[in-house]
Design a protein around this motif. Sequence first.
Motif, PDB file in Angstrom:
ATOM      1  N   PHE A  17       0.864  -1.141  -0.034  1.00  0.00           N
ATOM      2  CA  PHE A  17       0.100   0.026  -0.138  1.00  0.00           C
ATOM      3  C   PHE A  17       0.934   1.413   0.019  1.00  0.00           C
ATOM      4  CE2 PHE A  17      -3.070  -3.223   1.556  1.00  0.00           C
ATOM      5  CZ  PHE A  17      -4.031  -2.823   1.102  1.00  0.00           C
ATOM      6  N   ASN A  18       0.453   2.201  -0.652  1.00  0.00           N
ATOM      7  CA  ASN A  18       1.179   3.547  -0.883  1.00  0.00           C
ATOM      8  C   ASN A  18       0.767   4.467   0.351  1.00  0.00           C
ATOM      9  OD1 ASN A  18      -1.048   4.665  -1.912  1.00  0.00           O
ATOM     10  ND2 ASN A  18       0.063   4.697  -4.120  1.00  0.00           N
ATOM     11  N   ALA A  19       1.247   5.721   0.398  1.00  0.00           N
ATOM     12  CA  ALA A  19       0.682   6.499   1.150  1.00  0.00           C
ATOM     13  C   ALA A  19      -0.542   7.147   1.234  1.00  0.00           C
ATOM     14  CB  ALA A  19       1.671   7.851   1.318  1.00  0.00           C
ATOM     15  N   ASP A  20      -1.149   6.978   0.101  1.00  0.00           N
ATOM     16  CA  ASP A  20      -2.706   7.374  -0.457  1.00  0.00           C
ATOM     17  C   ASP A  20      -3.542   6.219  -0.193  1.00  0.00           C
ATOM     18  OD1 ASP A  20      -1.611   9.925  -1.317  1.00  0.00           O
ATOM     19  OD2 ASP A  20      -1.344   9.085  -3.516  1.00  0.00           O
ATOM     20  N   GLY A  21      -3.153   5.045   0.293  1.00  0.00           N
ATOM     21  CA  GLY A  21      -3.986   4.014   0.559  1.00  0.00           C
ATOM     22  C   GLY A  21      -4.540   3.063  -0.394  1.00  0.00           C
ATOM     23  N   LEU A  22      -3.617   3.213  -1.643  1.00  0.00           N
ATOM     24  CA  LEU A  22      -3.662   2.432  -2.819  1.00  0.00           C
ATOM     25  C   LEU A  22      -2.945   1.207  -2.963  1.00  0.00           C
ATOM     26  CD1 LEU A  22      -3.505   5.398  -5.596  1.00  0.00           C
ATOM     27  CD2 LEU A  22      -5.616   4.403  -4.603  1.00  0.00           C
ATOM     28  N   LYS A 107      -0.138  -1.445 -11.572  1.00  0.00           N
ATOM     29  CA  LYS A 107      -1.186  -0.429 -11.264  1.00  0.00           C
ATOM     30  C   LYS A 107      -1.351  -0.516  -9.832  1.00  0.00           C
ATOM     31  CE  LYS A 107      -4.333  -0.372 -14.700  1.00  0.00           C
ATOM     32  NZ  LYS A 107      -5.259  -0.523 -15.386  1.00  0.00           N
ATOM     33  N   TRP A 108      -1.430   0.823  -9.598  1.00  0.00           N
ATOM     34  CA  TRP A 108      -2.212   1.251  -8.252  1.00  0.00           C
ATOM     35  C   TRP A 108      -3.808   1.517  -8.026  1.00  0.00           C
ATOM     36  CZ3 TRP A 108       0.993   0.921  -4.060  1.00  0.00           C
ATOM     37  CH2 TRP A 108       2.558   1.325  -4.313  1.00  0.00           C
ATOM     38  N   VAL A 109      -4.501   0.688  -7.439  1.00  0.00           N
ATOM     39  CA  VAL A 109      -5.794   0.895  -7.464  1.00  0.00           C
ATOM     40  C   VAL A 109      -6.395   0.905  -6.065  1.00  0.00           C
ATOM     41  CG1 VAL A 109      -5.922  -0.750  -9.494  1.00  0.00           C
ATOM     42  CG2 VAL A 109      -6.047  -1.802  -7.197  1.00  0.00           C
ATOM     43  N   GLU A 110      -7.619   1.519  -5.970  1.00  0.00           N
ATOM     44  CA  GLU A 110      -8.232   1.784  -4.599  1.00  0.00           C
ATOM     45  C   GLU A 110      -8.712   0.157  -3.974  1.00  0.00           C
ATOM     46  OE1 GLU A 110      -9.273   4.134  -2.719  1.00  0.00           O
ATOM     47  OE2 GLU A 110      -8.755   5.737  -3.816  1.00  0.00           O
ATOM     48  N   PRO A 111      -8.128  -0.219  -2.863  1.00  0.00           N
ATOM     49  CA  PRO A 111      -8.488  -1.472  -2.273  1.00  0.00           C
ATOM     50  C   PRO A 111     -10.051  -1.905  -2.112  1.00  0.00           C
ATOM     51  CG  PRO A 111      -7.640   0.077  -0.668  1.00  0.00           C
ATOM     52  CD  PRO A 111      -7.566   0.549  -1.910  1.00  0.00           C
ATOM     53  N   ASP A 112     -10.991  -0.795  -2.030  1.00  0.00           N
ATOM     54  CA  ASP A 112     -12.369  -1.369  -1.855  1.00  0.00           C
ATOM     55  C   ASP A 112     -13.134  -1.197  -3.233  1.00  0.00           C
ATOM     56  OD1 ASP A 112     -11.982  -1.393   0.960  1.00  0.00           O
ATOM     57  OD2 ASP A 112     -12.239   0.907   1.169  1.00  0.00           O
ATOM     58  N   ASP A 113     -12.390  -0.791  -4.469  1.00  0.00           N
ATOM     59  CA  ASP A 113     -12.864  -0.667  -5.656  1.00  0.00           C
ATOM     60  C   ASP A 113     -11.911  -1.254  -6.646  1.00  0.00           C
ATOM     61  OD1 ASP A 113     -15.030  -0.179  -7.568  1.00  0.00           O
ATOM     62  OD2 ASP A 113     -14.449   1.807  -7.761  1.00  0.00           O
ATOM     63  N   ILE A 114     -11.464  -2.581  -6.703  1.00  0.00           N
ATOM     64  CA  ILE A 114     -10.556  -3.276  -7.598  1.00  0.00           C
ATOM     65  C   ILE A 114     -11.187  -3.469  -8.697  1.00  0.00           C
ATOM     66  CG2 ILE A 114      -9.096  -5.077  -8.067  1.00  0.00           C
ATOM     67  CD1 ILE A 114      -8.816  -5.420  -4.737  1.00  0.00           C
ATOM     68  N   PRO A 115     -10.783  -2.743  -9.947  1.00  0.00           N
ATOM     69  CA  PRO A 115     -11.283  -2.723 -11.372  1.00  0.00           C
ATOM     70  C   PRO A 115     -11.634  -4.303 -11.724  1.00  0.00           C
ATOM     71  CG  PRO A 115      -9.465  -1.308 -11.280  1.00  0.00           C
ATOM     72  CD  PRO A 115      -9.465  -2.057  -9.906  1.00  0.00           C
ATOM     73  N   ALA A 116     -12.677  -4.658 -12.362  1.00  0.00           N
ATOM     74  CA  ALA A 116     -12.975  -5.947 -12.922  1.00  0.00           C
ATOM     75  C   ALA A 116     -11.907  -6.331 -13.670  1.00  0.00           C
ATOM     76  CB  ALA A 116     -14.284  -5.637 -13.698  1.00  0.00           C
ATOM     77  N   GLU A 117     -11.162  -5.596 -14.548  1.00  0.00           N
ATOM     78  CA  GLU A 117     -10.068  -5.778 -15.264  1.00  0.00           C
ATOM     79  C   GLU A 117      -8.915  -6.717 -14.552  1.00  0.00           C
ATOM     80  OE1 GLU A 117      -6.207  -3.345 -17.149  1.00  0.00           O
ATOM     81  OE2 GLU A 117      -7.532  -2.459 -15.850  1.00  0.00           O
ATOM     82  N   ILE A 118      -8.771  -6.201 -13.337  1.00  0.00           N
ATOM     83  CA  ILE A 118      -7.972  -7.053 -12.322  1.00  0.00           C
ATOM     84  C   ILE A 118      -8.795  -8.253 -11.577  1.00  0.00           C
ATOM     85  CG2 ILE A 118      -6.787  -7.043 -10.180  1.00  0.00           C
ATOM     86  CD1 ILE A 118      -5.817  -3.896 -11.027  1.00  0.00           C
ATOM     87  N   MET A 119      -9.706  -8.040 -11.167  1.00  0.00           N
ATOM     88  CA  MET A 119     -10.446  -8.923 -10.335  1.00  0.00           C
ATOM     89  C   MET A 119     -10.683 -10.234 -11.310  1.00  0.00           C
ATOM     90  SD  MET A 119     -10.104  -8.234  -7.238  1.00  0.00           S
ATOM     91  CE  MET A 119     -11.196  -9.419  -6.370  1.00  0.00           C
ATOM     92  N   ASP A 120     -11.167  -9.969 -12.536  1.00  0.00           N
ATOM     93  CA  ASP A 120     -11.693 -11.000 -13.315  1.00  0.00           C
ATOM     94  C   ASP A 120     -10.515 -11.701 -14.046  1.00  0.00           C
ATOM     95  OD1 ASP A 120     -14.153 -10.210 -12.755  1.00  0.00           O
ATOM     96  OD2 ASP A 120     -14.552  -9.205 -14.668  1.00  0.00           O
ATOM     97  N   ASN A 121      -9.131 -11.184 -13.827  1.00  0.00           N
ATOM     98  CA  ASN A 121      -8.152 -11.857 -14.494  1.00  0.00           C
ATOM     99  C   ASN A 121      -6.796 -12.049 -13.432  1.00  0.00           C
ATOM    100  OD1 ASN A 121      -8.770 -11.824 -17.236  1.00  0.00           O
ATOM    101  ND2 ASN A 121      -9.073  -9.666 -17.004  1.00  0.00           N
ATOM    102  N   LEU A 122      -7.160 -12.537 -12.254  1.00  0.00           N
ATOM    103  CA  LEU A 122      -6.245 -12.809 -11.149  1.00  0.00           C
ATOM    104  C   LEU A 122      -5.340 -14.066 -11.472  1.00  0.00           C
ATOM    105  CD1 LEU A 122      -8.142 -11.886  -7.829  1.00  0.00           C
ATOM    106  CD2 LEU A 122      -6.254 -10.701  -8.936  1.00  0.00           C
ATOM    107  N   HIS A 123      -4.221 -14.059 -11.232  1.00  0.00           N
ATOM    108  CA  HIS A 123      -3.369 -14.976 -11.599  1.00  0.00           C
ATOM    109  C   HIS A 123      -3.720 -16.553 -10.570  1.00  0.00           C
ATOM    110  CE1 HIS A 123       0.340 -17.587 -12.261  1.00  0.00           C
ATOM    111  NE2 HIS A 123       0.352 -17.458 -11.111  1.00  0.00           N
ATOM    112  N   ALA A 124      -4.083 -16.055  -9.339  1.00  0.00           N
ATOM    113  CA  ALA A 124      -4.771 -17.225  -8.504  1.00  0.00           C
ATOM    114  C   ALA A 124      -6.131 -16.628  -8.388  1.00  0.00           C
ATOM    115  CB  ALA A 124      -4.042 -16.983  -7.126  1.00  0.00           C
ATOM    116  N   ALA A 125      -7.095 -17.239  -8.887  1.00  0.00           N
ATOM    117  CA  ALA A 125      -8.484 -16.899  -8.661  1.00  0.00           C
ATOM    118  C   ALA A 125      -8.919 -16.667  -7.183  1.00  0.00           C
ATOM    119  CB  ALA A 125      -9.424 -17.750  -9.298  1.00  0.00           C
ATOM    120  N   LYS A 126      -8.534 -17.553  -6.335  1.00  0.00           N
ATOM    121  CA  LYS A 126      -8.786 -17.397  -4.930  1.00  0.00           C
ATOM    122  C   LYS A 126      -7.537 -16.931  -4.289  1.00  0.00           C
ATOM    123  CE  LYS A 126     -12.190 -21.184  -5.112  1.00  0.00           C
ATOM    124  NZ  LYS A 126     -12.301 -22.497  -4.834  1.00  0.00           N
ATOM    125  N   ASN A 127      -7.121 -15.363  -4.547  1.00  0.00           N
ATOM    126  CA  ASN A 127      -6.077 -14.870  -3.892  1.00  0.00           C
ATOM    127  C   ASN A 127      -6.263 -14.836  -2.589  1.00  0.00           C
ATOM    128  OD1 ASN A 127      -4.366 -12.896  -3.180  1.00  0.00           O
ATOM    129  ND2 ASN A 127      -3.671 -12.469  -5.009  1.00  0.00           N
TER     130      ASN A 127
END
Length: 133
Positions: A17-22, A107-127
């Motif tokens: 996480f960075n200082a902005d919480g991403l 890519k830095w993203v909001e942890p409460d709003d992870i884009p579908a582009e990432i969530m639908d394409n995780l290396h480990a589906a059950k991270n």
Amino acid sequence: MHKEQKQPRRVASVAPFNADGLILFGRRNDSGKWTLPGGKLEAGEDPMDGAKRELEEEAGLKGQAFVYLGRGMGGPNGDIVIYCYRAVVEGDPDASQDPDHEMKEWKWVEPDDIPAEIMDNLHAAKNVTLRLL
């Protein structure tokens, strides 16, 4: 006579996480899928030390304030022990020193709003790390 029991593979995973919480995700070169920094622990390596090493190798970032989130089993056969951490990092990722050249994009993203582009394409589906956050 009994077979020697095979030791499970051990992996460390870090949610940086960075200082902005991403939170930081990397896109892998081999599969094009997204993941958090991490990787196999070396023989006898402490999981925290491995998490720090993997974060620095893959993303060129030194973590601070590491928090152990727990561990879980992963992998296609459920035979990988994954030690999960959260860390605070400064700066932007730089994978130029990664000996494995695993990531092609960060890519830095909001942890409460992870884009579908990432969530639908995780290396480990059950991270496991994301579930423990």
